[in-house]
Design a protein around this motif. Structure first.
Motif, PDB file in Angstrom:
ATOM      1  N   ALA A  11       0.850  -1.194   0.000  1.00 55.25           N
ATOM      2  CA  ALA A  11       0.000   0.000   0.000  1.00 55.25           C
ATOM      3  C   ALA A  11       0.884   1.242   0.000  1.00 55.25           C
ATOM      4  O   ALA A  11       1.819   1.358   0.783  1.00 55.25           O
ATOM      5  CB  ALA A  11      -0.913  -0.004   1.216  1.00 55.25           C
ATOM      6  N   HIS A  13      -0.665   4.519  -0.468  1.00 56.43           N
ATOM      7  CA  HIS A  13      -1.545   5.678  -0.241  1.00 56.43           C
ATOM      8  C   HIS A  13      -2.159   5.559   1.148  1.00 56.43           C
ATOM      9  O   HIS A  13      -2.690   4.515   1.505  1.00 56.43           O
ATOM     10  CB  HIS A  13      -2.644   5.697  -1.310  1.00 56.43           C
ATOM     11  N   VAL A  14      -2.071   6.630   1.918  1.00 53.45           N
ATOM     12  CA  VAL A  14      -2.661   6.641   3.249  1.00 53.45           C
ATOM     13  C   VAL A  14      -3.553   7.875   3.376  1.00 53.45           C
ATOM     14  O   VAL A  14      -3.238   8.933   2.839  1.00 53.45           O
ATOM     15  CB  VAL A  14      -1.575   6.621   4.357  1.00 53.45           C
ATOM     16  N   ILE A  16      -5.247  10.440   6.114  1.00 51.22           N
ATOM     17  CA  ILE A  16      -5.105  10.925   7.482  1.00 51.22           C
ATOM     18  C   ILE A  16      -6.285  11.847   7.781  1.00 51.22           C
ATOM     19  O   ILE A  16      -6.526  12.804   7.049  1.00 51.22           O
ATOM     20  CB  ILE A  16      -3.787  11.706   7.666  1.00 51.22           C
ATOM     21  N   GLN A  26       1.106   9.412  13.260  1.00 54.70           N
ATOM     22  CA  GLN A  26       0.465   8.277  12.588  1.00 54.70           C
ATOM     23  C   GLN A  26       1.048   8.081  11.194  1.00 54.70           C
ATOM     24  O   GLN A  26       1.296   6.951  10.778  1.00 54.70           O
ATOM     25  CB  GLN A  26      -1.043   8.479  12.522  1.00 54.70           C
ATOM     26  N   LEU A  27       1.277   9.172  10.480  1.00 49.03           N
ATOM     27  CA  LEU A  27       1.878   9.065   9.153  1.00 49.03           C
ATOM     28  C   LEU A  27       3.273   8.464   9.255  1.00 49.03           C
ATOM     29  O   LEU A  27       3.630   7.577   8.473  1.00 49.03           O
ATOM     30  CB  LEU A  27       1.925  10.428   8.475  1.00 49.03           C
ATOM     31  N   VAL A  30       2.950   4.649   9.836  1.00 47.73           N
ATOM     32  CA  VAL A  30       2.542   3.902   8.641  1.00 47.73           C
ATOM     33  C   VAL A  30       3.690   3.880   7.634  1.00 47.73           C
ATOM     34  O   VAL A  30       3.988   2.836   7.038  1.00 47.73           O
ATOM     35  CB  VAL A  30       1.269   4.504   8.017  1.00 47.73           C
ATOM     36  N   ARG A  34       5.234   0.761   5.467  1.00 46.31           N
ATOM     37  CA  ARG A  34       4.667   0.715   4.118  1.00 46.31           C
ATOM     38  C   ARG A  34       5.381   1.735   3.239  1.00 46.31           C
ATOM     39  O   ARG A  34       5.802   2.788   3.723  1.00 46.31           O
ATOM     40  CB  ARG A  34       3.171   1.055   4.121  1.00 46.31           C
ATOM     41  N   ILE A  36       4.900   4.449   1.548  1.00 50.62           N
ATOM     42  CA  ILE A  36       3.935   5.517   1.311  1.00 50.62           C
ATOM     43  C   ILE A  36       4.509   6.578   0.373  1.00 50.62           C
ATOM     44  O   ILE A  36       5.613   7.086   0.592  1.00 50.62           O
ATOM     45  CB  ILE A  36       3.495   6.167   2.644  1.00 50.62           C
ATOM     46  N   VAL A  39      -0.423  10.936   0.241  1.00 50.13           N
ATOM     47  CA  VAL A  39      -1.124  11.193   1.492  1.00 50.13           C
ATOM     48  C   VAL A  39      -2.356  12.042   1.206  1.00 50.13           C
ATOM     49  O   VAL A  39      -2.253  13.097   0.580  1.00 50.13           O
ATOM     50  CB  VAL A  39      -0.216  11.923   2.507  1.00 50.13           C
TER      51      VAL A  39
END
Length: 70
Positions: A11, A13-14, A16, A26-27, A30, A34, A36, A39
């Motif tokens: 993954a 793409h996250v 928030i 949190q970013l 993750v 992952r 990333i 965002v």
């Protein structure tokens, strides 16, 4: 279902929700597990989301949303 299933292993793409100190933590968490690259940010206060996004410039492809509905 298992949040860390193999479907999520790559993954990139996250999303928030919120733009305070916890959002950044949190970013970071993750992104530590992952790859990333993108965002998406939503915050009740758009200006706060913009400030948060500025901190991420150059690290991620950042998008700010004013709604969480599709």
């Amino acid at each position: 279902s298992d949040v860390c299933s193999s479907d999520l292993d790559d993954a990139s793409h996250v999303a928030i929700m919120g733009s305070g100190v916890q959002a950044y933590s949190q970013l970071e968490a993750v992104a530590a597990v992952r790859p990333i690259t993108r965002v998406s940010i939503w915050s009740r206060h758009t200006e706060n989301a913009k400030d948060f996004a500025k901190k991420l410039e150059g690290q991620y492809d950042v998008h700010i949303y004013d709604s969480v509905t599709s």
